[in-house]
Design a protein around this motif. Sequence first.
Motif, PDB file in Angstrom:
ATOM      1  N   VAL A  29     -36.054  16.650 -35.643  1.00  0.00           N
ATOM      2  CA  VAL A  29     -35.163  16.081 -34.634  1.00  0.00           C
ATOM      3  C   VAL A  29     -33.818  15.812 -35.289  1.00  0.00           C
ATOM      4  CG1 VAL A  29     -34.811  14.183 -33.013  1.00  0.00           C
ATOM      5  CG2 VAL A  29     -37.127  14.957 -33.538  1.00  0.00           C
ATOM      6  N   GLY A  30     -32.740  16.184 -34.607  1.00  0.00           N
ATOM      7  CA  GLY A  30     -31.399  15.878 -35.107  1.00  0.00           C
ATOM      8  C   GLY A  30     -30.925  14.541 -34.578  1.00  0.00           C
ATOM      9  N   ARG A  31     -30.153  13.827 -35.375  1.00  0.00           N
ATOM     10  CA  ARG A  31     -29.430  12.610 -34.935  1.00  0.00           C
ATOM     11  C   ARG A  31     -30.292  11.666 -34.112  1.00  0.00           C
ATOM     12  NH1 ARG A  31     -25.422  16.524 -32.543  1.00  0.00           N
ATOM     13  NH2 ARG A  31     -24.481  17.501 -34.369  1.00  0.00           N
ATOM     14  N   ASN A  32     -31.275  11.051 -34.740  1.00  0.00           N
ATOM     15  CA  ASN A  32     -32.138  10.115 -34.004  1.00  0.00           C
ATOM     16  C   ASN A  32     -31.920   8.662 -34.405  1.00  0.00           C
ATOM     17  OD1 ASN A  32     -34.020   9.649 -31.981  1.00  0.00           O
ATOM     18  ND2 ASN A  32     -35.712   9.567 -33.437  1.00  0.00           N
ATOM     19  N   TYR A  33     -30.901   8.429 -35.251  1.00  0.00           N
ATOM     20  CA  TYR A  33     -30.492   7.049 -35.570  1.00  0.00           C
ATOM     21  C   TYR A  33     -28.992   6.990 -35.298  1.00  0.00           C
ATOM     22  CZ  TYR A  33     -34.855   6.428 -38.282  1.00  0.00           C
ATOM     23  OH  TYR A  33     -36.163   6.350 -38.687  1.00  0.00           O
ATOM     24  N   ALA A  34     -28.560   5.980 -34.546  1.00  0.00           N
ATOM     25  CA  ALA A  34     -27.158   5.928 -34.113  1.00  0.00           C
ATOM     26  C   ALA A  34     -26.200   5.903 -35.302  1.00  0.00           C
ATOM     27  CB  ALA A  34     -26.931   4.703 -33.227  1.00  0.00           C
ATOM     28  N   ASP A  35     -26.554   5.172 -36.377  1.00  0.00           N
ATOM     29  CA  ASP A  35     -25.605   5.067 -37.496  1.00  0.00           C
ATOM     30  C   ASP A  35     -25.428   6.418 -38.193  1.00  0.00           C
ATOM     31  OD1 ASP A  35     -28.198   4.992 -38.539  1.00  0.00           O
ATOM     32  OD2 ASP A  35     -27.845   3.246 -39.820  1.00  0.00           O
ATOM     33  N   HIS A  77     -29.794  14.756 -49.196  1.00  0.00           N
ATOM     34  CA  HIS A  77     -31.083  14.136 -48.853  1.00  0.00           C
ATOM     35  C   HIS A  77     -31.022  13.557 -47.448  1.00  0.00           C
ATOM     36  CE1 HIS A  77     -29.110  10.241 -49.520  1.00  0.00           C
ATOM     37  NE2 HIS A  77     -28.665  10.727 -50.677  1.00  0.00           N
ATOM     38  N   GLU A  78     -32.140  13.679 -46.719  1.00  0.00           N
ATOM     39  CA  GLU A  78     -32.352  12.973 -45.447  1.00  0.00           C
ATOM     40  C   GLU A  78     -33.792  12.478 -45.475  1.00  0.00           C
ATOM     41  OE1 GLU A  78     -31.479  15.346 -42.002  1.00  0.00           O
ATOM     42  OE2 GLU A  78     -29.396  15.737 -42.616  1.00  0.00           O
ATOM     43  N   VAL A  79     -34.004  11.173 -45.598  1.00  0.00           N
ATOM     44  CA  VAL A  79     -35.375  10.635 -45.613  1.00  0.00           C
ATOM     45  C   VAL A  79     -35.833  10.432 -44.170  1.00  0.00           C
ATOM     46  CG1 VAL A  79     -34.623   8.202 -45.801  1.00  0.00           C
ATOM     47  CG2 VAL A  79     -36.907   8.893 -46.589  1.00  0.00           C
ATOM     48  N   GLU A  80     -37.087  10.832 -43.884  1.00  0.00           N
ATOM     49  CA  GLU A  80     -37.548  10.786 -42.496  1.00  0.00           C
ATOM     50  C   GLU A  80     -39.032  10.411 -42.395  1.00  0.00           C
ATOM     51  OE1 GLU A  80     -36.112  13.996 -40.116  1.00  0.00           O
ATOM     52  OE2 GLU A  80     -34.246  14.135 -41.288  1.00  0.00           O
ATOM     53  N   LEU A  81     -39.367   9.728 -41.327  1.00  0.00           N
ATOM     54  CA  LEU A  81     -40.771   9.561 -40.938  1.00  0.00           C
ATOM     55  C   LEU A  81     -41.270  10.903 -40.414  1.00  0.00           C
ATOM     56  CD1 LEU A  81     -43.352   7.951 -40.032  1.00  0.00           C
ATOM     57  CD2 LEU A  81     -42.116   7.486 -37.891  1.00  0.00           C
ATOM     58  N   GLY A 107     -41.085  12.127 -45.517  1.00  0.00           N
ATOM     59  CA  GLY A 107     -40.639  13.447 -45.947  1.00  0.00           C
ATOM     60  C   GLY A 107     -39.147  13.471 -46.186  1.00  0.00           C
ATOM     61  N   LEU A 108     -38.708  14.516 -46.892  1.00  0.00           N
ATOM     62  CA  LEU A 108     -37.278  14.735 -47.126  1.00  0.00           C
ATOM     63  C   LEU A 108     -36.869  16.008 -46.403  1.00  0.00           C
ATOM     64  CD1 LEU A 108     -37.140  14.026 -50.990  1.00  0.00           C
ATOM     65  CD2 LEU A 108     -36.787  12.413 -49.101  1.00  0.00           C
ATOM     66  N   ASP A 109     -35.920  15.863 -45.471  1.00  0.00           N
ATOM     67  CA  ASP A 109     -35.327  17.030 -44.798  1.00  0.00           C
ATOM     68  C   ASP A 109     -34.135  17.454 -45.650  1.00  0.00           C
ATOM     69  OD1 ASP A 109     -34.027  18.842 -43.164  1.00  0.00           O
ATOM     70  OD2 ASP A 109     -33.448  17.341 -41.649  1.00  0.00           O
ATOM     71  N   LEU A 110     -34.438  18.207 -46.723  1.00  0.00           N
ATOM     72  CA  LEU A 110     -33.359  18.624 -47.629  1.00  0.00           C
ATOM     73  C   LEU A 110     -32.444  19.617 -46.919  1.00  0.00           C
ATOM     74  CD1 LEU A 110     -35.364  18.997 -50.963  1.00  0.00           C
ATOM     75  CD2 LEU A 110     -33.918  17.086 -50.234  1.00  0.00           C
ATOM     76  N   THR A 111     -31.158  19.467 -47.152  1.00  0.00           N
ATOM     77  CA  THR A 111     -30.147  20.194 -46.382  1.00  0.00           C
ATOM     78  C   THR A 111     -29.048  20.716 -47.299  1.00  0.00           C
ATOM     79  OG1 THR A 111     -30.551  18.698 -44.512  1.00  0.00           O
ATOM     80  CG2 THR A 111     -28.482  19.952 -44.475  1.00  0.00           C
ATOM     81  N   ARG A 112     -28.739  22.017 -47.146  1.00  0.00           N
ATOM     82  CA  ARG A 112     -27.535  22.546 -47.813  1.00  0.00           C
ATOM     83  C   ARG A 112     -26.365  22.208 -46.890  1.00  0.00           C
ATOM     84  NH1 ARG A 112     -30.496  28.301 -48.412  1.00  0.00           N
ATOM     85  NH2 ARG A 112     -30.791  28.450 -50.660  1.00  0.00           N
ATOM     86  N   ARG A 113     -25.758  21.027 -47.119  1.00  0.00           N
ATOM     87  CA  ARG A 113     -24.770  20.512 -46.150  1.00  0.00           C
ATOM     88  C   ARG A 113     -23.566  21.432 -46.051  1.00  0.00           C
ATOM     89  NH1 ARG A 113     -26.780  17.216 -42.882  1.00  0.00           N
ATOM     90  NH2 ARG A 113     -27.136  15.514 -44.341  1.00  0.00           N
ATOM     91  N   GLY A 195     -35.999  12.371 -37.811  1.00  0.00           N
ATOM     92  CA  GLY A 195     -34.597  11.997 -37.957  1.00  0.00           C
ATOM     93  C   GLY A 195     -34.380  11.029 -39.108  1.00  0.00           C
ATOM     94  N   THR A 196     -33.103  10.917 -39.511  1.00  0.00           N
ATOM     95  CA  THR A 196     -32.778  10.128 -40.704  1.00  0.00           C
ATOM     96  C   THR A 196     -31.749   9.056 -40.382  1.00  0.00           C
ATOM     97  OG1 THR A 196     -32.276  10.370 -43.074  1.00  0.00           O
ATOM     98  CG2 THR A 196     -30.819  11.530 -41.546  1.00  0.00           C
TER      99      THR A 196
END
Length: 224
Positions: A29-35, A77-81, A107-113, A195-196
């Motif tokens: 899921v993308g963008r699931n935390y407002a901050d 890094h993006e840490v996620e449930l 889990g970590l949603d690792l991303t080549r930003r 989401g992160t």
Amino acid sequence: MGGIPTLTVPTIAIAESSARFPVRRIFCVGRNYADHAREMGSDPEREPPFFFGKPADTVVDSGRCLRFPSQTTELHHEVELVIALGGGGVDVRPEDAASLIFGFAVGLDLTRRDLQTAAKKAGRPWDMAKGFDQSAPIGPLRRGLPAAAGAITLAIDGNVRQSGHLEDMIWSVADIIGFLSTYVAVAAGDLIFTGTPAGVGPILRGERVRGTVAGAEPVDVIFE
Ligand code: MN
């Protein structure tokens, strides 16, 4: 050319068990935390969640030393449930979603930003930014339902970089399963990254990364 190849199903560890959980598909899921939505430059109004995927064989166990990925100078890094499904369906009602959950993990949603930023600008797909080899490290699965509230954190070499709260998710786990199952049939073996929170940032070679979620065993990886 040899014979027909034999493939193995990717699996992840289950806490306090020698059995392993087979992975069918990975949804994120993308963008699931407002901050975090704000830090990525978007408006965190309650628009419906959007989804992308990673190949199932991007999973990697906690405790591993990982190759630093190619084709990037900005590994984030993006840490996620992470939710693991033990059952499936289509058009799942949120009130029925809990019965499909096998367990949860961090889990970590690792991303080549850098690749993702370029893809967004060009209107191109995110696959090479999100779905590279070893891009989904996951800690051991805990059976049962995740807490609706509690801490989610990520630290690099002991320094906290992400610190959020599960209760700040814009869409709940039940809502996510409901929305996702209107696009595709979800099934046993599916993993959902939910989401992160804010604080995503770069990982450098040699750094130790630890992600935690309330009630789950941590995920620990180090990059060569
Ligand atoms: Mn993510």
